[in-house]
Motif scaffolding. Structure first.
Motif, PDB file in Angstrom:
ATOM      1  N   GLN A 150       0.798  -1.221   0.000  1.00 48.53           N
ATOM      2  CA  GLN A 150       0.000   0.000   0.000  1.00 48.53           C
ATOM      3  C   GLN A 150       0.836   1.278   0.000  1.00 48.53           C
ATOM      4  O   GLN A 150       0.309   2.365  -0.211  1.00 48.53           O
ATOM      5  CB  GLN A 150      -0.935   0.026   1.215  1.00 48.53           C
ATOM      6  N   VAL A 151       2.133   1.174   0.251  1.00 46.69           N
ATOM      7  CA  VAL A 151       3.002   2.350   0.287  1.00 46.69           C
ATOM      8  C   VAL A 151       3.502   2.641  -1.129  1.00 46.69           C
ATOM      9  O   VAL A 151       4.324   1.915  -1.670  1.00 46.69           O
ATOM     10  CB  VAL A 151       4.189   2.149   1.259  1.00 46.69           C
ATOM     11  N   ARG A 152       2.973   3.703  -1.733  1.00 45.59           N
ATOM     12  CA  ARG A 152       3.383   4.102  -3.085  1.00 45.59           C
ATOM     13  C   ARG A 152       4.544   5.080  -3.036  1.00 45.59           C
ATOM     14  O   ARG A 152       5.453   5.038  -3.851  1.00 45.59           O
ATOM     15  CB  ARG A 152       2.216   4.730  -3.834  1.00 45.59           C
ATOM     16  N   TYR A 153       4.475   6.041  -2.104  1.00 49.24           N
ATOM     17  CA  TYR A 153       5.526   7.033  -1.918  1.00 49.24           C
ATOM     18  C   TYR A 153       5.948   6.993  -0.464  1.00 49.24           C
ATOM     19  O   TYR A 153       5.110   7.056   0.429  1.00 49.24           O
ATOM     20  CB  TYR A 153       5.031   8.452  -2.232  1.00 49.24           C
ATOM     21  N   LEU A 154       7.244   6.905  -0.228  1.00 46.75           N
ATOM     22  CA  LEU A 154       7.772   6.842   1.131  1.00 46.75           C
ATOM     23  C   LEU A 154       8.807   7.932   1.308  1.00 46.75           C
ATOM     24  O   LEU A 154       9.798   7.987   0.578  1.00 46.75           O
ATOM     25  CB  LEU A 154       8.399   5.469   1.395  1.00 46.75           C
ATOM     26  N   GLY A 155       8.542   8.821   2.259  1.00 46.82           N
ATOM     27  CA  GLY A 155       9.481   9.897   2.534  1.00 46.82           C
ATOM     28  C   GLY A 155       9.908   9.869   3.982  1.00 46.82           C
ATOM     29  O   GLY A 155       9.113   9.553   4.873  1.00 46.82           O
ATOM     30  N   PHE A 156      11.164  10.166   4.225  1.00 50.15           N
ATOM     31  CA  PHE A 156      11.682  10.270   5.586  1.00 50.15           C
ATOM     32  C   PHE A 156      12.003  11.724   5.871  1.00 50.15           C
ATOM     33  O   PHE A 156      12.600  12.416   5.045  1.00 50.15           O
ATOM     34  CB  PHE A 156      12.946   9.420   5.760  1.00 50.15           C
ATOM     35  N   LEU A 157      11.601  12.162   7.039  1.00 51.49           N
ATOM     36  CA  LEU A 157      11.840  13.521   7.470  1.00 51.49           C
ATOM     37  C   LEU A 157      12.407  13.457   8.886  1.00 51.49           C
ATOM     38  O   LEU A 157      11.780  12.873   9.766  1.00 51.49           O
ATOM     39  CB  LEU A 157      10.512  14.293   7.461  1.00 51.49           C
ATOM     40  N   ASP A 158      13.606  14.015   9.082  1.00 48.22           N
ATOM     41  CA  ASP A 158      14.159  14.038  10.438  1.00 48.22           C
ATOM     42  C   ASP A 158      13.162  14.699  11.387  1.00 48.22           C
ATOM     43  O   ASP A 158      12.464  15.644  10.996  1.00 48.22           O
ATOM     44  CB  ASP A 158      15.489  14.793  10.477  1.00 48.22           C
ATOM     45  N   HIS A 159      13.118  14.236  12.623  1.00 50.82           N
ATOM     46  CA  HIS A 159      12.078  14.683  13.555  1.00 50.82           C
ATOM     47  C   HIS A 159      12.179  16.168  13.921  1.00 50.82           C
ATOM     48  O   HIS A 159      11.228  16.732  14.432  1.00 50.82           O
ATOM     49  CB  HIS A 159      12.072  13.817  14.821  1.00 50.82           C
ATOM     50  N   ASP A 160      13.289  16.790  13.602  1.00 51.75           N
ATOM     51  CA  ASP A 160      13.431  18.215  13.909  1.00 51.75           C
ATOM     52  C   ASP A 160      13.453  19.087  12.652  1.00 51.75           C
ATOM     53  O   ASP A 160      13.960  20.199  12.654  1.00 51.75           O
ATOM     54  CB  ASP A 160      14.677  18.459  14.757  1.00 51.75           C
ATOM     55  N   ILE A 161      12.860  18.592  11.577  1.00 48.63           N
ATOM     56  CA  ILE A 161      12.717  19.349  10.331  1.00 48.63           C
ATOM     57  C   ILE A 161      11.228  19.625  10.138  1.00 48.63           C
ATOM     58  O   ILE A 161      10.400  18.723  10.233  1.00 48.63           O
ATOM     59  CB  ILE A 161      13.260  18.555   9.117  1.00 48.63           C
ATOM     60  N   TYR A 162      10.897  20.891   9.843  1.00 47.95           N
ATOM     61  CA  TYR A 162       9.499  21.298   9.747  1.00 47.95           C
ATOM     62  C   TYR A 162       9.221  21.986   8.420  1.00 47.95           C
ATOM     63  O   TYR A 162       9.941  22.930   8.054  1.00 47.95           O
ATOM     64  CB  TYR A 162       9.136  22.268  10.883  1.00 47.95           C
ATOM     65  N   PRO A 163       8.170  21.561   7.701  1.00 47.45           N
ATOM     66  CA  PRO A 163       7.786  22.281   6.486  1.00 47.45           C
ATOM     67  C   PRO A 163       7.079  23.574   6.880  1.00 47.45           C
ATOM     68  O   PRO A 163       5.919  23.560   7.277  1.00 47.45           O
ATOM     69  CB  PRO A 163       6.841  21.297   5.783  1.00 47.45           C
ATOM     70  N   TYR A 164       7.759  24.688   6.802  1.00 44.24           N
ATOM     71  CA  TYR A 164       7.244  25.948   7.351  1.00 44.24           C
ATOM     72  C   TYR A 164       6.369  26.727   6.383  1.00 44.24           C
ATOM     73  O   TYR A 164       5.794  27.745   6.747  1.00 44.24           O
ATOM     74  CB  TYR A 164       8.384  26.829   7.859  1.00 44.24           C
ATOM     75  N   ARG A 165       6.262  26.246   5.117  1.00 43.15           N
ATOM     76  CA  ARG A 165       5.335  26.895   4.189  1.00 43.15           C
ATOM     77  C   ARG A 165       4.626  25.822   3.371  1.00 43.15           C
ATOM     78  O   ARG A 165       5.104  24.694   3.244  1.00 43.15           O
ATOM     79  CB  ARG A 165       6.050  27.886   3.290  1.00 43.15           C
ATOM     80  N   GLU A 166       3.491  26.205   2.808  1.00 40.39           N
ATOM     81  CA  GLU A 166       2.691  25.252   2.047  1.00 40.39           C
ATOM     82  C   GLU A 166       3.481  24.716   0.858  1.00 40.39           C
ATOM     83  O   GLU A 166       4.141  25.470   0.144  1.00 40.39           O
ATOM     84  CB  GLU A 166       1.409  25.923   1.561  1.00 40.39           C
ATOM     85  N   THR A 167       3.405  23.399   0.671  1.00 38.90           N
ATOM     86  CA  THR A 167       4.124  22.782  -0.436  1.00 38.90           C
ATOM     87  C   THR A 167       3.443  21.482  -0.849  1.00 38.90           C
ATOM     88  O   THR A 167       2.676  20.903  -0.088  1.00 38.90           O
ATOM     89  CB  THR A 167       5.602  22.520  -0.069  1.00 38.90           C
ATOM     90  N   SER A 168       3.760  21.065  -2.040  1.00 38.91           N
ATOM     91  CA  SER A 168       3.316  19.776  -2.558  1.00 38.91           C
ATOM     92  C   SER A 168       4.558  18.931  -2.773  1.00 38.91           C
ATOM     93  O   SER A 168       5.404  19.265  -3.604  1.00 38.91           O
ATOM     94  CB  SER A 168       2.572  19.955  -3.885  1.00 38.91           C
TER      95      SER A 168
END
Length: 161
Positions: free
Chosen positions: A121-139
């Protein structure tokens, strides 16, 4: 090594059980196959902030998974409770933190990748370090090229992001 393989098999089965039971509301599975996973380490507040920013700024619906590599049992319990309360899939790793911090994180990433990449069921898999934040809207999907997004690197005949 065989012990780690057995643990991996059990976790894969557990993750599949969670996904298969998602309709019962155990955790939020969006069904679109877009998964964002983070490796947690001894800090619940960074996860809270990250999740708030993800909900606010990522355009796509996604499934958030916390892979806990903490070496403090009380913090792991807090993270687990928070994940349950927010219907976030929680996976506890118990072997990674026996190594130095950098290797520990690497082992946790590899462990998570090897589990999550095997789930149909996993089509896209992304890893984000726990202290990284998406601070603006993005796709995030607009950046995916040839099946992945990131800086593909090679060293000694092995690849990594």
């Amino acid at each position: 090594m065989e012990k780690i393989k057995n643990i991996t098999r059990k976790v894969v089965i557990g993750v599949l059980d969670f996904i298969n039971s998602s309709l019962s509301g155990k955790f939020i599975y969006t069904g679109n196959g877009f998964v964002i996973a983070t490796i947690a380490f001894n800090n619940l507040e960074t996860l809270r902030v990250q999740y708030d920013f993800l909900l606010k700024n990522i355009k796509e619906s996604f499934t958030y998974i916390v892979v806990d590599n903490s070496n403090k049992k009380e913090v792991s319990k807090e993270i687990e409770v928070w994940c349950i309360d927010n219907k976030i899939l929680y996976i506890k790793i118990t072997f990674g933190y026996r190594f130095d911090p950098s290797s520990s994180h690497g082992y946790a990433l590899n462990f998570a990748y090897n589990i999550l990449s095997k789930i149909e069921q996993v089509r896209y898999l992304g890893f984000l370090d726990h202290d990284i934040y998406p601070y603006r809207e993005t796709s995030l999907t607009k950046y995916i090229r040839k099946g992945f997004f990131g800086l593909l690197q090679e060293r000694g005949g092995k690849w990594y992001f």
